[in-house]
Design a protein around this motif. Sequence first.
Motif, mmCIF file in Angstrom:
data_model
loop_
_atom_site.group_PDB
_atom_site.id
_atom_site.type_symbol
_atom_site.label_atom_id
_atom_site.label_comp_id
_atom_site.label_asym_id
_atom_site.label_seq_id
_atom_site.Cartn_x
_atom_site.Cartn_y
_atom_site.Cartn_z
ATOM 1 N N UNK A 175 0.941 -1.277 -0.049
ATOM 2 C CA UNK A 175 -0.068 0.099 0.173
ATOM 3 C C UNK A 175 0.883 1.193 -0.064
ATOM 4 N N UNK A 176 1.995 1.182 0.765
ATOM 5 C CA UNK A 176 2.899 2.521 0.947
ATOM 6 C C UNK A 176 3.491 2.722 -0.507
ATOM 7 N N UNK A 177 4.208 1.452 -1.042
ATOM 8 C CA UNK A 177 4.536 1.481 -2.603
ATOM 9 C C UNK A 177 3.701 2.230 -3.549
ATOM 10 N N UNK A 199 -5.057 2.920 -0.251
ATOM 11 C CA UNK A 199 -3.840 2.183 -0.818
ATOM 12 C C UNK A 199 -3.701 0.837 -0.249
ATOM 13 N N UNK A 200 -3.435 0.983 1.393
ATOM 14 C CA UNK A 200 -3.320 -0.135 2.121
ATOM 15 C C UNK A 200 -4.501 -1.058 2.076
ATOM 16 N N UNK A 201 -5.550 -0.561 2.070
ATOM 17 C CA UNK A 201 -6.852 -1.298 1.889
ATOM 18 C C UNK A 201 -7.027 -2.066 0.576
ATOM 19 N N UNK A 202 -6.767 -1.246 -0.472
ATOM 20 C CA UNK A 202 -7.099 -2.010 -1.578
ATOM 21 C C UNK A 202 -5.957 -3.041 -2.154
ATOM 22 N N UNK A 203 -4.791 -2.945 -1.591
ATOM 23 C CA UNK A 203 -3.668 -4.021 -1.842
ATOM 24 C C UNK A 203 -3.685 -5.191 -0.852
ATOM 25 N N UNK A 204 -4.630 -5.212 0.301
ATOM 26 C CA UNK A 204 -4.725 -6.270 1.118
ATOM 27 C C UNK A 204 -5.158 -7.397 0.595
ATOM 28 N N UNK A 205 -5.036 -8.601 0.588
ATOM 29 C CA UNK A 205 -5.094 -9.847 -0.021
ATOM 30 C C UNK A 205 -6.468 -10.159 0.280
ATOM 31 N N UNK A 206 -6.977 -9.996 1.533
ATOM 32 C CA UNK A 206 -8.313 -10.525 1.740
ATOM 33 C C UNK A 206 -9.463 -9.444 1.207
ATOM 34 N N UNK A 207 -8.769 -8.230 0.984
ATOM 35 C CA UNK A 207 -9.747 -7.486 0.325
ATOM 36 C C UNK A 207 -9.924 -7.431 -1.073
ATOM 37 N N UNK A 208 -8.717 -7.895 -1.554
ATOM 38 C CA UNK A 208 -8.557 -8.057 -2.955
ATOM 39 C C UNK A 208 -9.404 -9.468 -3.427
#
Length: 221
Positions: A175-177, A199-208
């Motif tokens: 998310x930081x990247x 960004x952190x939310x959207x790249x979290x594997x469980x969210x994806x």
Amino acid sequence: MCNLRSFVADPSVRVPAGWTPAELKGVPSARRPGMLAASFDAIKGKAERDDGQKLTPVQIDQMAPILASSFGLTEEKTRAHLAEVELFLGGPAANTPWNAVTIGHDIYVRSTDELKAIEEWNYRRWLSHECGHVMQYARTPAGLDETHRVRRYLGAYVGHLVVGASCGPGALATGLCCWLHQNFNPFNYSKTHVTLQDAIHDTHVMEVEAERAARAFAMGT
Ligand SMILES: [Zn+2]
């Protein structure tokens, strides 16, 4: 958990009769307001006091097949878990930037307006996304009691902030990247200016995973 932005599905598709409950029950959560306090209550085994808003049989019928195949569960098991889902107001969703938070079978939204929205056919992608988190909970060991299953689910969610899929970097790092790239990279000519939190939310594997299933559902209906 998730944000409401961009969750409106194609409004031109006909609404299946009985999707939205005839009467909406806005039941305040018995858990303390705020993500951390309410999660702590859940981890300690504090259950909801009152019955929340159940899913309608039409919602269960519509979502069960795609959720079952997306999360590798039998349709029978998927239906049994969906039948346990209840929606509440506040609790972990109170005072948070997220529109909804799901813990176990309980889906929390921040307000009556958001409860009305998530129950609308146009927002079926949002409801199915939260039900995707219920499916992730459903994959915790069935032999454990509810409190221990909630601990496993929340532990996995927090763990994936640090460690991602296939032991790759977790959502904090990815998310930081993503945030740096979308806000500050001088060679990125189409910056989205996403917030760090999104960004952190959207790249979290469980969210994806939840989002992939929700998109499949919204596109297939
Ligand atoms: Zn989510």
